[in-house]
Write an enzyme that holds these catalytic residues in place. Structure first.
Site, mmCIF file in Angstrom:
data_model
loop_
_atom_site.group_PDB
_atom_site.id
_atom_site.type_symbol
_atom_site.label_atom_id
_atom_site.label_comp_id
_atom_site.label_asym_id
_atom_site.label_seq_id
_atom_site.Cartn_x
_atom_site.Cartn_y
_atom_site.Cartn_z
ATOM 1 N N GLY A 244 0.824 -1.196 0.000
ATOM 2 C CA GLY A 244 0.000 0.000 0.000
ATOM 3 C C GLY A 244 0.864 1.254 0.000
ATOM 4 C CB CYS A 245 0.235 4.616 -1.402
ATOM 5 S SG CYS A 245 -1.443 4.882 -0.803
#
Lengths: 355, 355, 355, 355
Positions: free
Chosen positions: C150-151
């Protein structure tokens, strides 16, 4: 005290009306009508109203609304929808200020051509009074039904009318390059209105064919033909209009190009504007200075600047307004003030919010 | 009517004061003092005042200002500069609300350490009354000289005080992660404040060492020790504060992390806030909803939201204010209202400008 | 040459993958799969691909896709949807880099708890290799199926790992205050993602309960327990995570607060980071300087800065990444490079686009 | 490999040149010359170059620069300053691409009138080759000294030239309404370029009198008189040009209004553009679609769209470019490629960075 209600209360124009009206010293807000948010508390839809007079209001459905209990209804519905509802509501005898495009043309054919829908209430369109306050104050005073102008139209007409009035410019070759903040598009869910699609970019849309083209042209022609005073001109207005979307929330800037009929000068043009707008409270004519959106955003003011180009005998007019205020809700309240005979700037004295 | 003057009128805080005061029903604006713009017309420096009551004002130099002709002076000068000027002006007997950091600490040593300048008027600092209205209303009522709080400080303290008051949280491990719009940096010409350097980006600055750290901590400790009521706590507050610059014009959002001393719940915390703020007009406590800058920008409201995290026994508090309003000029006007015994929200009823 | 295809090609992550891959010197783009835009020309959906190698591509439906003709598939589908499709596609024997949250947890229970959906392919989740390149390069080299991080998780872990690795900080009291540009929310039609709702404002969302909390915590615990090297710690990580939405297009900034186990110093901490990241091409450790989104937006770099606060014995770590690049598509291409044994920065050398 | 140096390296155009050139496969960057930042490390002035080939470069002063060691010098100095320095540097025999306005006019009188400064090197202005690649490729191939076009000029000329070439439009009544991002103003410290002054607003500036007016008109007249091919027209071009500042970082959009000499149609106009630009790699002609800055920002592409208005027999042309790329550094690199006989799009293949 004026009892007002708002139909279409939870669109952007609706909430701007509420923001203004809840602080208006002579207004009592009666009902807030919303189809999509009926029975919700207003602050649950728009939390900024917490702490305001509207804090405890609940939105109601149209079928629960008694129009006759209000002195004035603001109809902030989309065009097409407004036709039927406004023509129903007016039967109650309550005055209406309609914010849609539905009743801005006495000539239904032009409306039907540019809006692409049939007009089912031509008789109401005929008797509707056009609500550009500075142009039509006398009729507004006695109106039953006011058609509030389009945002682009207000910005454009305020810039053009004095030059046509004085017969300085050609009426058939007017070019309007307009730029609007995104709030003008309303709160509809379209992917081209997403932050990521609008931020840090710019585009033109609907060049030459935007509906407001027809409204600007129509009103200019009415003006030339004497609908707003005693003049009667042979000239016809023809305008070319290109709107653009810019990454700001509110504000319109129009850059208007007009051909002079003869040599002129910046000082002559300034005088024409000064004469035309005289004591107008909401129109500011600038000299040796150009308008900027930040100087009027959050206020009901229009600012006009211009430049005469000796090389090409053209005038470049620049006008700025806040599309939510002078371009919509602000002008509607201004019209309400005229209609009820109170000071025209009552509830509208805010200065631009800057920075 | 209260006659007020503004020293440092053409900084961003100065113009925000003018914007508010020119519409305040009980205020007459007397003099606008500006060093850099003395003798200029106000509208030539800030065109948004065209059409306002201030339209024809001319800025004057400090040496031409007679402080005794005003009932109140707002001093919107930078820290360091304000020291000398405010301590001169107060000799006229006129009351002062000072917007700088110069008089916010009774303890001069803390000021000198964090601001890196000598304090030449410690006696005035000692008698200055701290202007967080909700905390210190009683003293403000009778003040001669009010030190208006820092913007970050107002947002932080409003979020923290109720939790410390109720002894729910540890006072020595408070973390404040704050985000501010660029107007907070004023109008100074620095390359890092250029549009192209600030737009579409974000950064932290001065982590752990920003001056407002010391102000938050100092006031919390004064509070614990009973400077604002009859309490007397052994606890000491220690905060860690990191400010960030975000690409918006106005608004502060602080996210505050506090360790609970014991298990709690969202409903208990909501009650604590409700009890603490009771009938406060400008503090809104949200339940099951988070604050957002757009809901208060353009208004004097603070919004508080929070979340109790059962997993870690921490409370996350989120507070938002408009740094120009509740964070500066709005709170100053609120303090003026208290000082002159008029309704606290007079001239401050605006709802957030949205969209 | 590596033949790659993209499933979910017309989401924001999909188009960022295309932007990178069409310029990658060792990649041939084979198929672009899109449900909503199948049979459309790519340039009619995203005009920026005019003039690129993809100019004449037509999007295809999943049922027309032959996975076995590609060497690698990027699956850029939303979580939930990706589960079924990726587990079907992997049967073709083609390698997959999956961008969703579906396969980032070997422990299905955590996934099901935080994502609120059942996991129907736990066996695939078990064998998926976590794709934080700097942490897991060795396993990535030989992977069949990579779960791209995930970012928020990438930005957070890059900042935290070196401090945990060196046992300098407590693992159970980590606070992460994260800020993301709006592109992180994708192109979905939600009113809170409209320009007018996001511009010139800021808010927190999902404090303490955002899904990426669980991913950060899960990976930190795996790390402590030796999943990524030979260590075996008794410690458990517990993090408190608050994301915020900021009005920029791309970029994440995280501000991380960690308690030291002992006294430290800026120079010691700098050394720890330098040692940990050594020759890493995409991680930059700053000294006496703070990261800023504009310095990395448009590039695959992460920048890390920090400040040791002697007063409170805490470390403030600040990390920035471009959420579309190191936070998604860029790291996926980096992983592809590792997987196919080519230089890790091939196709990823762009410098930030500034201004 | 081409050895290039940049004079004026730390302005916005200078750093954009570096961004492009450090990734150009046939370029070696030799010296970076900066007056204000001499002896500083580049990454200390612009941190985004960390991790790039330029990471370890130190800026040098002009007096320490040996021009003969480079094959090409980009001079990115302001007009006025560039005059003297470029005319000195050219004596070394090294080729120069000059980014200023100083050498764009063979006719010195026009320059002196519009720029308000004396031209001290008319002989060099006479032999300078105008660098609008698509117009002047043949001469660029053999040039010693290239005057790179202005940003507004490139956007305008690309839109206008095909219509003049085909004799469809009147040349003496062209109106150009141009909008530019703030990076076009450079990094100079002016209060009107501060974030708080530019964000969420818009304004026009220098209507009718901006210097780029004269450049557009001058080149159109040279074109009509056969400076760029064998034509020889009696017509004279006269343009009216109004630039505006919009709150974006990079990008120009021009809206151009032209009067047709006769009836036309969208399909005829599309053919004219197609014929004129044929195989041009960097000019995209759109049909039934309008250009948008986000589709080209970060790329060297120009996009052209248009609308024929039957009502008024006018054509509205809309062109967009990235002012830093096709409007400055990108076109300079394109010209370098032409000059050194390599593929014109070498190092310039990037797609727009969106979102």
């Amino acid at each position: 005290m004026i009892k007002v209600s708002i139909v279409g209360a939870t669109g952007y124009v609706g909430i701007e009306l509420m923001r203004l009206l809840q602080q208006h010293p002579q207004v009592i807000i009666k009902d807030l009508i919303s189809k999509s948010n009926a029975k919700k508390k207003l602050v649950d839809v728009y939390p900024q109203f917490r702490g305001s007079k509207l804090e405890n209001y609940t939105l109601i459905a149209l079928e629960d609304f008694q129009p006759e209990d209000s002195d004035l209804i603001f109809s902030a519905l989309p065009h097409g929808v407004s036709q039927d509802i406004s023509s129903q509501l007016i039967k109650s005898g309550t005055k209406i200020i309609d914010m849609s495009g539905d009743f801005r043309y006495h000539d239904i054919e032009i409306y039907e051509k540019w809006y692409g829908v049939e007009h089912k209430h031509p008789e109401l369109a005929k008797k509707a009074v056009y609500g550009l306050t500075e142009l039509n104050r006398t009729q507004i005073k006695n109106a039953e039904f006011i058609a509030n102008p389009g945002c682009y139209v207000t910005a454009s007409l305020l810039g053009i009318l004095p030059l046509i009035d004085s017969d300085l410019v050609k009426t058939e070759s007017i070019i309007i390059d307009a730029k609007s903040g995104v709030s003008g598009a309303g709160r509809s869910l379209k992917s081209n209105l997403l932050f990521t699609e609008c931020h840090n970019t710019m585009k033109a849309y609907s060049p030459a064919v935007h509906r407001h083209s027809s409204e600007i042209e129509y009103i200019l022609n009415e003006f030339l033909q004497g609908s707003y005073d005693s003049r009667s001109s042979e000239q016809r207005a023809e305008i070319l209009f290109t709107p653009h979307l810019i990454p700001i929330k509110r504000g319109i800037l129009t850059t208007i190009y007009l051909d002079c009929k003869r040599k002129s000068s910046d000082s002559e043009i300034f005088s024409l504007y000064e004469d035309f707008y005289g004591q107008e409270k909401f129109v500011q004519v600038l000299k040796d200075e150009l308008p900027e959106i930040k100087n009027i955003a959050g206020s009901n003011f229009a600012q006009l600047g211009f430049k005469y180009d000796q090389r090409t005998d053209r005038i470049i007019v620049i006008s700025v307004i806040d599309n939510m205020l002078k371009g919509a809700a602000g002008q509607a309240v201004q019209n309400m003030n005229v209609l009820f005979g109170i000071d025209e700037d009552t509830g509208l004295q805010a200065t631009a919010l800057f920075p």
